[in-house]
Design a protein around this motif. Sequence first.
Motif, PDB file in Angstrom:
ATOM      1  N   THR A 128       0.801  -1.267  -0.041  1.00 14.58           N
ATOM      2  CA  THR A 128      -0.187  -0.011   0.014  1.00 14.58           C
ATOM      3  C   THR A 128       0.782   1.177   0.025  1.00 14.58           C
ATOM      4  OG1 THR A 128      -1.669  -1.051   1.220  1.00 14.58           O
ATOM      5  CG2 THR A 128      -1.660   1.317   0.988  1.00 14.58           C
ATOM      6  N   ALA A 129       1.037   2.256  -0.918  1.00 13.84           N
ATOM      7  CA  ALA A 129       1.644   3.148  -1.207  1.00 13.84           C
ATOM      8  C   ALA A 129       0.898   4.455  -0.605  1.00 13.84           C
ATOM      9  CB  ALA A 129       2.209   3.351  -2.427  1.00 13.84           C
ATOM     10  N   GLY A 130      -0.386   4.499  -0.483  1.00 12.36           N
ATOM     11  CA  GLY A 130      -0.953   5.599   0.038  1.00 12.36           C
ATOM     12  C   GLY A 130      -2.390   5.645  -0.190  1.00 12.36           C
ATOM     13  N   GLY A 131      -3.036   6.697   0.105  1.00 17.95           N
ATOM     14  CA  GLY A 131      -4.700   6.636  -0.015  1.00 17.95           C
ATOM     15  C   GLY A 131      -5.226   7.326   1.009  1.00 17.95           C
ATOM     16  N   SER A 132      -6.721   7.458   0.843  1.00 16.55           N
ATOM     17  CA  SER A 132      -7.406   8.150   2.040  1.00 16.55           C
ATOM     18  C   SER A 132      -7.304   9.607   1.754  1.00 16.55           C
ATOM     19  CB  SER A 132      -6.936   7.733   3.264  1.00 16.55           C
ATOM     20  OG  SER A 132      -7.183   6.393   3.553  1.00 16.55           O
ATOM     21  N   PHE A 133      -7.436  10.431   0.566  1.00 19.01           N
ATOM     22  CA  PHE A 133      -7.294  11.546   0.276  1.00 19.01           C
ATOM     23  C   PHE A 133      -8.360  11.698  -0.796  1.00 19.01           C
ATOM     24  CE2 PHE A 133      -3.891  10.035  -2.086  1.00 19.01           C
ATOM     25  CZ  PHE A 133      -3.963  10.475  -3.360  1.00 19.01           C
ATOM     26  N   ARG A 134      -8.749  13.102  -0.988  1.00 18.66           N
ATOM     27  CA  ARG A 134      -9.314  13.571  -1.985  1.00 18.66           C
ATOM     28  C   ARG A 134      -8.595  14.117  -3.089  1.00 18.66           C
ATOM     29  NH1 ARG A 134     -14.564  13.800  -3.554  1.00 18.66           N
ATOM     30  NH2 ARG A 134     -15.460  15.270  -4.816  1.00 18.66           N
ATOM     31  N   LEU A 135      -8.945  13.960  -4.570  1.00 21.06           N
ATOM     32  CA  LEU A 135      -8.256  14.280  -5.400  1.00 21.06           C
ATOM     33  C   LEU A 135      -9.148  15.088  -6.269  1.00 21.06           C
ATOM     34  CD1 LEU A 135      -5.382  14.140  -7.246  1.00 21.06           C
ATOM     35  CD2 LEU A 135      -6.426  12.445  -8.614  1.00 21.06           C
TER      36      LEU A 135
END
Length: 339
Positions: free
Chosen positions: A77-84
């Motif tokens: 898992t390299a990242g996540g949980s954000f709004r683009l």
Amino acid sequence: MVFKRLLGSLGVGGPTVDTVLDPGPVRPGGTLTGQVHLQGGNAGFDIEHITLELVARVEAEHAEGESEGVVAFERYTAGGSFRLAEGERRSVPFSVTLPWETPVTELYGQPLGVVLGVRTELAVAGARDKGDLDPLAVGPLPVQEAVLEAFGRLGFGFKSADLEYGRIGGTGQQLPFYQEIELTPAPQYAHQVNEIEVTFLAHPGGMEVVLEADKRGGFLSPGHDALARFTVGHGDARDWDAEVDGWIRRLVEHRASYGSHDAYGAYGHGDPYGGHGHGHGHGHYGQGEAHRSGPGVGTAVAAGAAGLAVGVVGGMVAAEVVDEIGDFFEGEEGEEDEG
């Protein structure tokens, strides 16, 4: 080469993902670094997670011959949980550790013919898509390089390298496949063997070296294979020429049993195709014994005329992603990065 793809599951206007690996080969057990570049679409999207997946082109042997497939052998898992946001550009750096048994793809900058890739998966608003695929270059560990250099100085030549689906019994193998580096014999051994196959199984404390000799037959005896396993440390300082030469002598002079169907034969009782094995012998010398085995029951499925083993338990990638991976593994450039 960098591949950039629109997230097809989100349709036109969705975000794009472009993964760029830092230049230079990585070593087994080493750190792979890079950046995942995201470009927002025509609306804002919630990025649930960014996953990196290591994949390899692997051969599987069976009664009808050989087939090729793609094995996914590690996920991060390299990242996540954000709004683009709409149109937003964002880069997510990553740093992950490769498995110690990651195959070597090049030696002194020369490709060995083994193909690995890093696939980026983006999960957006409940939808997932394999958004990017990049080739992965892996160089040898110092002890692997030392052993291969010793083979070269002894007169052995490089023939080919591939990845075989299955496990080598009697070893600490972790991945569902292993790498075989095939060498042509040195002149002093040419009358005894047709070729030597070398497999490295590295781990944090050192490395297992599995050797297989395709031994020539005599006037009244058929040819057969002999296997042996030796262990070395990452920091070992040895006379590698003498060490490797000793390994080869013990291997080719050993009167290994062959054509047997016990637990240490090729496939042994685990032959999923009802075959009679490949006549591999046992290594009862060196640092231990080893045997090569194919996949268990139900772990290889032919995918029609394409001849790919896909959609099976044990890491084979599902059929719907094989077309894209197939293009990459066949050397096609796909969609080149325009940036």
